[in-house]
Design a protein around this motif. Sequence first.
Motif, mmCIF file in Angstrom:
data_model
loop_
_atom_site.group_PDB
_atom_site.id
_atom_site.type_symbol
_atom_site.label_atom_id
_atom_site.label_comp_id
_atom_site.label_asym_id
_atom_site.label_seq_id
_atom_site.Cartn_x
_atom_site.Cartn_y
_atom_site.Cartn_z
ATOM 1 N N PRO A 191 -6.402 2.461 -71.462
ATOM 2 C CA PRO A 191 -5.472 3.277 -71.163
ATOM 3 C C PRO A 191 -5.632 4.770 -71.010
ATOM 4 O O PRO A 191 -5.988 5.214 -71.824
ATOM 5 N N ARG A 192 -5.276 5.205 -69.574
ATOM 6 C CA ARG A 192 -5.296 6.491 -69.330
ATOM 7 C C ARG A 192 -6.532 7.019 -69.955
ATOM 8 O O ARG A 192 -6.656 8.188 -70.435
ATOM 9 N N HIS A 193 -7.734 6.626 -69.221
ATOM 10 C CA HIS A 193 -8.964 6.710 -69.766
ATOM 11 C C HIS A 193 -9.440 8.037 -68.972
ATOM 12 O O HIS A 193 -9.606 7.829 -67.575
ATOM 13 N N LEU A 194 -9.917 9.151 -69.850
ATOM 14 C CA LEU A 194 -10.512 10.365 -68.906
ATOM 15 C C LEU A 194 -9.605 10.754 -67.511
ATOM 16 O O LEU A 194 -10.193 10.838 -66.512
ATOM 17 N N GLN A 195 -8.230 10.769 -67.952
ATOM 18 C CA GLN A 195 -7.557 11.292 -66.763
ATOM 19 C C GLN A 195 -7.899 12.672 -66.396
ATOM 20 O O GLN A 195 -8.221 13.560 -66.730
ATOM 21 N N GLY A 196 -7.884 12.541 -64.900
ATOM 22 C CA GLY A 196 -8.201 13.681 -64.226
ATOM 23 C C GLY A 196 -9.863 13.707 -63.683
ATOM 24 O O GLY A 196 -10.047 14.530 -62.934
ATOM 25 N N GLU A 197 -10.386 12.782 -64.331
ATOM 26 C CA GLU A 197 -11.803 12.844 -64.029
ATOM 27 C C GLU A 197 -11.921 11.800 -62.499
ATOM 28 O O GLU A 197 -11.445 10.903 -62.398
ATOM 29 N N MET A 198 -13.223 12.165 -61.907
ATOM 30 C CA MET A 198 -13.335 11.343 -60.684
ATOM 31 C C MET A 198 -13.920 9.824 -61.142
ATOM 32 O O MET A 198 -14.467 9.665 -62.071
ATOM 33 N N SER A 199 -13.603 8.877 -60.247
ATOM 34 C CA SER A 199 -13.996 7.379 -60.849
ATOM 35 C C SER A 199 -15.462 7.420 -60.834
ATOM 36 O O SER A 199 -16.161 6.572 -61.527
ATOM 37 N N GLU A 200 -15.986 7.819 -59.812
ATOM 38 C CA GLU A 200 -17.600 7.853 -59.828
ATOM 39 C C GLU A 200 -18.258 8.352 -61.227
ATOM 40 O O GLU A 200 -19.012 7.993 -61.759
ATOM 41 N N GLU A 201 -17.561 9.463 -61.827
ATOM 42 C CA GLU A 201 -18.091 10.120 -62.914
ATOM 43 C C GLU A 201 -17.807 9.090 -64.177
ATOM 44 O O GLU A 201 -18.554 9.027 -65.072
ATOM 45 N N VAL A 202 -16.639 8.668 -64.063
ATOM 46 C CA VAL A 202 -16.134 7.824 -65.283
ATOM 47 C C VAL A 202 -16.997 6.627 -65.219
ATOM 48 O O VAL A 202 -17.799 5.934 -66.045
ATOM 49 N N ALA A 203 -17.470 5.870 -63.960
ATOM 50 C CA ALA A 203 -18.402 4.875 -63.961
ATOM 51 C C ALA A 203 -19.740 4.927 -64.555
ATOM 52 O O ALA A 203 -20.285 4.096 -64.962
ATOM 53 N N ALA A 204 -20.156 6.146 -64.057
ATOM 54 C CA ALA A 204 -21.650 6.481 -64.105
ATOM 55 C C ALA A 204 -21.682 6.488 -65.933
ATOM 56 O O ALA A 204 -22.672 6.358 -66.573
ATOM 57 N N GLY A 205 -20.550 7.016 -66.679
ATOM 58 C CA GLY A 205 -20.509 6.856 -68.065
ATOM 59 C C GLY A 205 -20.533 5.291 -68.745
ATOM 60 O O GLY A 205 -20.897 5.491 -69.877
ATOM 61 N N PHE A 206 -20.169 4.295 -68.104
ATOM 62 C CA PHE A 206 -20.327 3.057 -68.376
ATOM 63 C C PHE A 206 -21.632 2.424 -68.191
ATOM 64 O O PHE A 206 -22.142 1.569 -68.753
ATOM 65 N N GLY A 207 -22.232 2.627 -66.940
ATOM 66 C CA GLY A 207 -23.464 1.981 -66.581
ATOM 67 C C GLY A 207 -24.053 2.415 -65.202
ATOM 68 O O GLY A 207 -23.588 3.359 -64.683
ATOM 69 N N GLU A 208 -25.085 1.450 -64.760
ATOM 70 C CA GLU A 208 -25.624 1.814 -63.418
ATOM 71 C C GLU A 208 -24.822 1.329 -62.237
ATOM 72 O O GLU A 208 -24.346 0.238 -62.309
ATOM 73 N N MET A 209 -24.417 2.289 -61.452
ATOM 74 C CA MET A 209 -23.574 1.879 -60.330
ATOM 75 C C MET A 209 -24.225 1.283 -59.073
ATOM 76 O O MET A 209 -25.452 1.553 -59.057
ATOM 77 N N MET A 210 -23.590 0.601 -58.343
ATOM 78 C CA MET A 210 -24.082 -0.153 -57.230
ATOM 79 C C MET A 210 -23.316 0.431 -56.008
ATOM 80 O O MET A 210 -22.214 0.697 -56.023
ATOM 81 N N THR A 211 -24.173 0.426 -54.807
ATOM 82 C CA THR A 211 -23.283 0.680 -53.540
ATOM 83 C C THR A 211 -23.368 -0.586 -52.677
ATOM 84 O O THR A 211 -24.636 -0.576 -52.113
ATOM 85 N N PRO A 212 -22.363 -1.437 -52.559
ATOM 86 C CA PRO A 212 -22.664 -2.761 -51.950
ATOM 87 C C PRO A 212 -22.710 -2.453 -50.515
ATOM 88 O O PRO A 212 -23.435 -3.615 -49.741
#
Length: 217
Positions: free
Chosen positions: A17-38
């Motif tokens: 909930p309300r995880h890293l409010q104000g941060e861009m989704s790309e930056e948040v996702a990069a903190g979790f793992g390797e992103m893909m561009t489908p």
Amino acid sequence: MQSVAADLDLHGYVFLPRHLQGEMSEEVAAGFGEMMTPWEGGLVQSLIPRARSTPNTYSGNFGLNPFPFHTDLAQWPVPPRYLMLRCVRGYRDVPTLIVDGHVLLQRLGTETLSRAVVRPRRPQAGQLRLLRLLQREESESLLRWDEVYLRPASRIGELAFVEMARCLRDASPKPLVMAEDGDTVIIDNWRMLHARPAIPRNRLDRCLERVYLRSLN
């Protein structure tokens, strides 16, 4: 990350909930793992309800009506492992619905699903590859399901489609409510099926952002 990985392994999803409010989704996702561009320009995808949209898309097929349960990009030989959904504008009465594929496997049996051969509705890279609803990938089980973009390609595949549809009709989906800015969900796309309920006319500004992850950090 250890807690996120543990929850994903145990439940098939994790809600932050309300995880890293104000941060861009790309930056948040990069903190979790390797992103893909489908697809080109598709690293971060905005999911906004549309009454009419591009043909051969879920919005184009269903508009504001409910989306059926599916795993994302099930027509790919190896679909993305995880997807992250992040709330930009949400409502408590329009949740994301999930069904645990482990429960479906218990009801249908792994033998039927692992023998069920299917094919994409349309060629992928000029080919119509034969796929299995349940396969081994990277020493793990990969469950795929999409009644729109997959078609049975064997007798057992036809049987599995009928049985899967029956199980989903009888399922009790879990609602994931993303209503606050920054509410974030990570879903194991090799295990969990997800769907969307019908969109009321006063909820057309609902917006979630989606990022696919190949693996976790």
